[in-house]
Motif scaffolding. Structure first.
Motif, PDB file in Angstrom:
ATOM      1  N   LEU A   1       0.825  -1.203   0.000  1.00 22.78           N
ATOM      2  CA  LEU A   1       0.000   0.000   0.000  1.00 22.78           C
ATOM      3  C   LEU A   1       0.861   1.255   0.000  1.00 22.78           C
ATOM      4  N   PHE A   2       1.875   1.292   0.869  1.00 26.50           N
ATOM      5  CA  PHE A   2       2.721   2.481   0.948  1.00 26.50           C
ATOM      6  C   PHE A   2       3.652   2.609  -0.257  1.00 26.50           C
ATOM      7  N   ARG A   3       4.015   1.487  -0.861  1.00 22.10           N
ATOM      8  CA  ARG A   3       4.885   1.550  -2.035  1.00 22.10           C
ATOM      9  C   ARG A   3       4.134   2.009  -3.278  1.00 22.10           C
ATOM     10  N   GLY A   4       2.867   1.658  -3.373  1.00 21.47           N
ATOM     11  CA  GLY A   4       2.085   2.089  -4.531  1.00 21.47           C
ATOM     12  C   GLY A   4       2.505   1.381  -5.808  1.00 21.47           C
ATOM     13  N   ASP A   5       2.351   2.059  -6.923  1.00 21.34           N
ATOM     14  CA  ASP A   5       2.677   1.493  -8.234  1.00 21.34           C
ATOM     15  C   ASP A   5       4.191   1.458  -8.406  1.00 21.34           C
ATOM     16  N   THR A   6       4.751   0.245  -8.489  1.00 25.80           N
ATOM     17  CA  THR A   6       6.212   0.104  -8.617  1.00 25.80           C
ATOM     18  C   THR A   6       6.626  -0.282 -10.030  1.00 25.80           C
ATOM     19  N   SER A   7       5.688  -0.268 -10.975  1.00 30.66           N
ATOM     20  CA  SER A   7       5.975  -0.778 -12.313  1.00 30.66           C
ATOM     21  C   SER A   7       7.008   0.047 -13.061  1.00 30.66           C
ATOM     22  N   GLN A   8       7.193   1.301 -12.665  1.00 30.41           N
ATOM     23  CA  GLN A   8       8.159   2.162 -13.351  1.00 30.41           C
ATOM     24  C   GLN A   8       9.410   2.410 -12.517  1.00 30.41           C
ATOM     25  N   TRP A   9       9.575   1.684 -11.437  1.00 36.38           N
ATOM     26  CA  TRP A   9      10.778   1.863 -10.621  1.00 36.38           C
ATOM     27  C   TRP A   9      12.010   1.480 -11.430  1.00 36.38           C
ATOM     28  N   GLU A  10      13.086   2.258 -11.257  1.00 28.35           N
ATOM     29  CA  GLU A  10      14.301   2.034 -12.044  1.00 28.35           C
ATOM     30  C   GLU A  10      14.907   0.661 -11.786  1.00 28.35           C
ATOM     31  N   ASP A  11      14.825   0.161 -10.545  1.00 23.61           N
ATOM     32  CA  ASP A  11      15.462  -1.123 -10.262  1.00 23.61           C
ATOM     33  C   ASP A  11      14.778  -2.263 -11.015  1.00 23.61           C
ATOM     34  N   ARG A  12      13.471  -2.147 -11.242  1.00 23.73           N
ATOM     35  CA  ARG A  12      12.750  -3.187 -11.974  1.00 23.73           C
ATOM     36  C   ARG A  12      13.365  -3.385 -13.354  1.00 23.73           C
ATOM     37  N   PHE A  13      13.608  -2.291 -14.064  1.00 17.04           N
ATOM     38  CA  PHE A  13      14.166  -2.386 -15.409  1.00 17.04           C
ATOM     39  C   PHE A  13      15.615  -2.876 -15.380  1.00 17.04           C
ATOM     40  N   PHE A  14      16.360  -2.479 -14.352  1.00 15.20           N
ATOM     41  CA  PHE A  14      17.747  -2.921 -14.222  1.00 15.20           C
ATOM     42  C   PHE A  14      17.813  -4.436 -14.034  1.00 15.20           C
ATOM     43  N   TYR A  15      17.007  -4.964 -13.087  1.00 17.66           N
ATOM     44  CA  TYR A  15      17.028  -6.410 -12.844  1.00 17.66           C
ATOM     45  C   TYR A  15      16.540  -7.176 -14.072  1.00 17.66           C
ATOM     46  N   LEU A  16      15.560  -6.618 -14.765  1.00 19.42           N
ATOM     47  CA  LEU A  16      15.051  -7.281 -15.967  1.00 19.42           C
ATOM     48  C   LEU A  16      16.149  -7.351 -17.031  1.00 19.42           C
ATOM     49  N   ASP A  17      16.931  -6.293 -17.159  1.00 21.27           N
ATOM     50  CA  ASP A  17      18.057  -6.295 -18.095  1.00 21.27           C
ATOM     51  C   ASP A  17      19.099  -7.339 -17.687  1.00 21.27           C
ATOM     52  N   VAL A  18      19.352  -7.443 -16.383  1.00 20.38           N
ATOM     53  CA  VAL A  18      20.312  -8.433 -15.892  1.00 20.38           C
ATOM     54  C   VAL A  18      19.847  -9.843 -16.250  1.00 20.38           C
ATOM     55  N   VAL A  19      18.569 -10.121 -15.995  1.00 21.10           N
ATOM     56  CA  VAL A  19      18.019 -11.453 -16.269  1.00 21.10           C
ATOM     57  C   VAL A  19      18.002 -11.727 -17.771  1.00 21.10           C
ATOM     58  N   THR A  20      17.647 -10.726 -18.562  1.00 18.00           N
ATOM     59  CA  THR A  20      17.637 -10.894 -20.018  1.00 18.00           C
ATOM     60  C   THR A  20      19.035 -11.202 -20.539  1.00 18.00           C
ATOM     61  N   LYS A  21      20.033 -10.556 -19.965  1.00 19.06           N
ATOM     62  CA  LYS A  21      21.413 -10.708 -20.438  1.00 19.06           C
ATOM     63  C   LYS A  21      22.036 -12.017 -19.977  1.00 19.06           C
ATOM     64  N   TYR A  22      21.776 -12.408 -18.727  1.00 17.92           N
ATOM     65  CA  TYR A  22      22.497 -13.550 -18.153  1.00 17.92           C
ATOM     66  C   TYR A  22      21.641 -14.796 -17.977  1.00 17.92           C
ATOM     67  N   GLY A  23      20.318 -14.676 -18.065  1.00 26.38           N
ATOM     68  CA  GLY A  23      19.455 -15.847 -18.095  1.00 26.38           C
ATOM     69  C   GLY A  23      18.991 -16.355 -16.747  1.00 26.38           C
ATOM     70  N   GLY A  24      18.140 -17.391 -16.811  1.00 29.25           N
ATOM     71  CA  GLY A  24      17.590 -18.018 -15.619  1.00 29.25           C
ATOM     72  C   GLY A  24      18.086 -19.430 -15.487  1.00 29.25           C
ATOM     73  N   PRO A  25      17.604 -20.119 -14.468  1.00 31.50           N
ATOM     74  CA  PRO A  25      16.578 -19.677 -13.516  1.00 31.50           C
ATOM     75  C   PRO A  25      17.080 -18.582 -12.580  1.00 31.50           C
ATOM     76  N   VAL A  26      16.095 -17.890 -11.968  1.00 37.91           N
ATOM     77  CA  VAL A  26      16.369 -16.723 -11.127  1.00 37.91           C
ATOM     78  C   VAL A  26      15.905 -16.996  -9.702  1.00 37.91           C
ATOM     79  N   LEU A  27      16.706 -16.583  -8.735  1.00 39.44           N
ATOM     80  CA  LEU A  27      16.290 -16.605  -7.333  1.00 39.44           C
ATOM     81  C   LEU A  27      16.186 -15.170  -6.832  1.00 39.44           C
ATOM     82  N   ASP A  28      15.017 -14.824  -6.322  1.00 39.86           N
ATOM     83  CA  ASP A  28      14.768 -13.508  -5.725  1.00 39.86           C
ATOM     84  C   ASP A  28      14.901 -13.658  -4.214  1.00 39.86           C
TER      85      ASP A  28
END
Length: 258
Positions: free
Chosen positions: A18-45
């Motif tokens: 609730l306090f975080r709100g919409d996180t879909s445009q957070w910069e870290d989201r795109f950074f981690y997605l780029d990392v996963v796209t570049k280096y592959g899965g499986p992924v552990l969060d």
């Protein structure tokens, strides 16, 4: 009432999204997605919480598992997953005791959760557990914060109110932080209140003393090196630009040798 051994409980867990709100445009989201796209899965969060990154990536077809030490945050994650038609593999474990049934190509520790390890003996143990859970050539990506620098105030406070559309109630969070340069530790007090028609109907105070351990860029790099990681790279905030000397938010990538 006994306070749980894990930090994220009660109103802190309930109001996290609730306090975080919409996180879909957070910069870290795109950074981690780029990392996963570049280096592959499986992924552990690691420190997946309510599934901000985990469920987002699963919706995009990324093979991902999650681990957290809070059963309440994991319960919320399962609820959100069910609503989205997802069935993540979730584990309740501490970072320094990580023991999972498979290994990963990419391991993420979002939201600087690694800095919640406060005893000096724990970070080296935890990062070695991460190393052991990576496949050969796998990558560990973690953000870090330098919580204080000379000239900054040693104490800060802020407050925020949001209305929950699900129940129409107002939720208020007040937070106070105190930093100790001698120990690199931040201490926090958070008060959560629930209001109906302007009147407080429930409240909780969460005291974490200490709460978070600060890292410099050099300290973070040394930690990676001590665990055996190679080709260690440090980036400016959540970008792939080289880190700057005065950066207080930076991301570190390290690779397990092939």
């Amino acid at each position: 009432m006994t306070t749980p051994s894990y930090e994220y409980h009660g109103l802190m867990a309930k109001t996290w999204d609730l306090f975080r709100g919409d996180t879909s445009q957070w910069e870290d989201r795109f950074f981690y997605l780029d990392v996963v796209t570049k280096y592959g899965g499986p992924v552990l969060d690691v420190g997946c919480g309510t599934g901000r990154i985990l469920l987002d990536f699963m919706k995009q077809g990324v093979d991902s598992d999650g681990v957290d030490n809070s059963p309440e945050m994991l319960s919320l994650c399962r609820k959100k997953a069910a609503q989205a038609g997802l069935k993540p593999s979730l584990y309740q474990q501490e970072m320094d005791k990580l023991s999972l049934p498979r290994k990963y190509q990419t391991l993420l520790v979002p939201s600087s959760s690694f800095q919640l390890l406060l005893e000096a003996s724990l970070p080296p143990v935890a990062i070695k557990r991460f190393y052991d859970h990576l496949l050969p050539g796998g990558v560990l990506a973690m953000p870090f914060m330098t919580l204080w620098k000379i000239g900054d105030p040693l104490e800060t406070e802020w407050s925020k109110e949001v209305v929950n559309p699900e129940d129409g109630l107002t939720y208020r969070r007040w937070s106070h932080t105190r930093y100790d340069p001698a120990t690199r530790l931040e201490h926090t007090i958070d008060r959560y209140e629930v209001l109906r028609d302007g009147k407080v109907i429930a409240s909780e105070e969460h005291v974490q003393s200490p709460a978070t351990l600060s890292y410099t860029q050099e300290q973070a790099k040394d930690l990676y090196q001590s665990a055996g990681f190679k080709d260690i790279q440090i980036f400016h905030e959540f970008t792939f630009e080289p880190v700057r000397p005065d950066d207080t938010t930076f991301c570190v990538l390290g690779f397990k040798p092939e």
